[in-house]
Design a protein around this motif. Structure first.
Motif, short mmCIF file in Angstrom:
data_model
loop_
_atom_site.label_atom_id
_atom_site.label_comp_id
_atom_site.label_asym_id
_atom_site.label_seq_id
_atom_site.Cartn_x
_atom_site.Cartn_y
_atom_site.Cartn_z
N MET A 27 20.96 64.44 40.22
CA MET A 27 19.79 64.67 39.37
C MET A 27 18.59 64.06 40.06
SD MET A 27 20.99 64.12 35.53
CE MET A 27 22.67 64.28 35.04
N GLU A 28 17.50 64.80 40.05
CA GLU A 28 16.29 64.35 40.71
C GLU A 28 15.15 64.37 39.71
OE1 GLU A 28 14.79 65.17 45.07
OE2 GLU A 28 14.60 66.95 43.82
N GLY A 29 14.39 63.29 39.67
CA GLY A 29 13.26 63.23 38.76
C GLY A 29 13.29 62.00 37.89
N ASP A 30 12.54 62.05 36.81
CA ASP A 30 12.39 60.93 35.90
C ASP A 30 13.50 60.99 34.85
OD1 ASP A 30 11.34 58.72 34.68
OD2 ASP A 30 9.69 59.78 33.72
N PRO A 58 30.99 47.40 45.87
CA PRO A 58 29.60 47.19 46.28
C PRO A 58 29.25 47.89 47.60
CG PRO A 58 30.55 45.14 45.51
CD PRO A 58 31.67 46.14 45.62
N ALA A 59 30.22 48.00 48.51
CA ALA A 59 29.96 48.68 49.78
C ALA A 59 29.67 50.17 49.55
CB ALA A 59 31.15 48.51 50.72
N VAL A 60 30.43 50.79 48.66
CA VAL A 60 30.19 52.20 48.34
C VAL A 60 28.80 52.37 47.72
CG1 VAL A 60 30.90 54.14 46.89
CG2 VAL A 60 32.63 52.79 48.10
N ASP A 61 28.47 51.53 46.76
CA ASP A 61 27.16 51.63 46.09
C ASP A 61 26.03 51.38 47.08
OD1 ASP A 61 26.60 52.49 43.54
OD2 ASP A 61 26.10 50.49 42.81
N ALA A 62 26.17 50.37 47.94
CA ALA A 62 25.13 50.06 48.92
C ALA A 62 24.96 51.20 49.92
CB ALA A 62 25.47 48.76 49.66
N THR A 63 26.06 51.80 50.34
CA THR A 63 25.99 52.92 51.27
C THR A 63 25.27 54.11 50.65
OG1 THR A 63 28.00 52.22 52.41
CG2 THR A 63 27.37 54.53 52.65
N LEU A 64 25.60 54.42 49.41
CA LEU A 64 24.93 55.54 48.73
C LEU A 64 23.45 55.23 48.51
CD1 LEU A 64 27.74 56.55 46.24
CD2 LEU A 64 27.06 57.70 48.35
N VAL A 93 20.26 57.63 50.06
CA VAL A 93 19.14 58.23 49.31
C VAL A 93 17.83 57.50 49.53
CG1 VAL A 93 20.63 59.30 47.59
CG2 VAL A 93 19.69 57.03 47.15
N GLY A 94 17.81 56.51 50.43
CA GLY A 94 16.56 55.89 50.84
C GLY A 94 16.20 54.57 50.20
N ASN A 98 28.22 58.54 58.01
CA ASN A 98 26.93 58.24 57.39
C ASN A 98 25.78 59.01 58.05
OD1 ASN A 98 25.23 57.06 55.54
ND2 ASN A 98 25.01 55.18 56.68
N GLY A 99 25.70 59.00 59.39
CA GLY A 99 24.62 59.72 60.07
C GLY A 99 24.68 61.22 59.82
N VAL A 100 25.88 61.77 59.82
CA VAL A 100 26.07 63.19 59.54
C VAL A 100 25.63 63.51 58.12
CG1 VAL A 100 27.78 65.03 59.32
CG2 VAL A 100 27.92 63.40 61.22
N LEU A 101 26.03 62.66 57.18
CA LEU A 101 25.68 62.89 55.78
C LEU A 101 24.18 62.81 55.56
CD1 LEU A 101 26.65 63.48 52.96
CD2 LEU A 101 27.06 61.04 52.64
N ARG A 102 23.51 61.85 56.19
CA ARG A 102 22.05 61.76 56.05
C ARG A 102 21.38 63.03 56.54
NH1 ARG A 102 20.38 55.63 57.77
NH2 ARG A 102 21.48 54.65 56.06
N SER A 103 21.84 63.53 57.70
CA SER A 103 21.27 64.76 58.25
C SER A 103 21.50 65.93 57.30
CB SER A 103 21.88 65.08 59.61
OG SER A 103 21.59 64.06 60.52
N TRP A 104 22.70 66.00 56.74
CA TRP A 104 23.04 67.08 55.83
C TRP A 104 22.19 67.01 54.57
CZ3 TRP A 104 24.70 67.99 50.93
CH2 TRP A 104 25.14 69.27 50.67
N LEU A 105 22.00 65.80 54.03
CA LEU A 105 21.18 65.66 52.83
C LEU A 105 19.73 66.04 53.10
CD1 LEU A 105 22.60 62.37 51.31
CD2 LEU A 105 22.79 64.66 50.36
N GLN A 106 19.22 65.71 54.28
CA GLN A 106 17.85 66.11 54.61
C GLN A 106 17.75 67.62 54.70
OE1 GLN A 106 17.20 63.86 58.19
NE2 GLN A 106 16.63 62.02 57.07
#
Length: 93
Positions: free
Chosen positions: A14-17, A37-43, A47-48, A77-85
């Motif tokens: 979900m994106e937005g307010d 905590p590692a999973v949460d921190a990675t996610l 998302v920035g 992680n690097g692959v996922l960031r590229s995919w999300l972008q």
């Protein structure tokens, strides 16, 4: 009972307010791990967000697990960031 595995459904985000004024965004991934905590921190990083600036993650890292990026195994992680972008670019067209 301490959880042994966390699974995060990121198939549709979900994106937005939120939680009411959001737009569904197809992301199409599932994250999982044994260190909550590692999973949460990675996610958060994906998302920035900076986990070091998130008080609940700092508290969790003191008692429940690890949030140090250098100590978290993130093979895609690097692959996922590229995919999300790429997915974000497609969603805005």
């Amino acid at each position: 009972v301490r959880p042994a595995l966390t699974i995060v459904d990121g198939v549709t985000a979900m994106e937005g307010d939120g939680p009411i004024m959001v737009k569904p965004r197809p992301v199409g991934f599932i994250a999982m791990g044994t260190d909550l905590p590692a999973v949460d921190a990675t996610l958060a990083r994906i998302v920035g967000f900076d986990p070091a600036k998130m008080p609940y993650l700092q508290l969790a890292s003191a008692y429940l697990g690890n949030t140090d990026e250098a100590r978290i195994e993130q093979p895609l992680n690097g692959v996922l960031r590229s995919w999300l972008q790429l997915a974000g670019a497609r969603a805005t067209k």
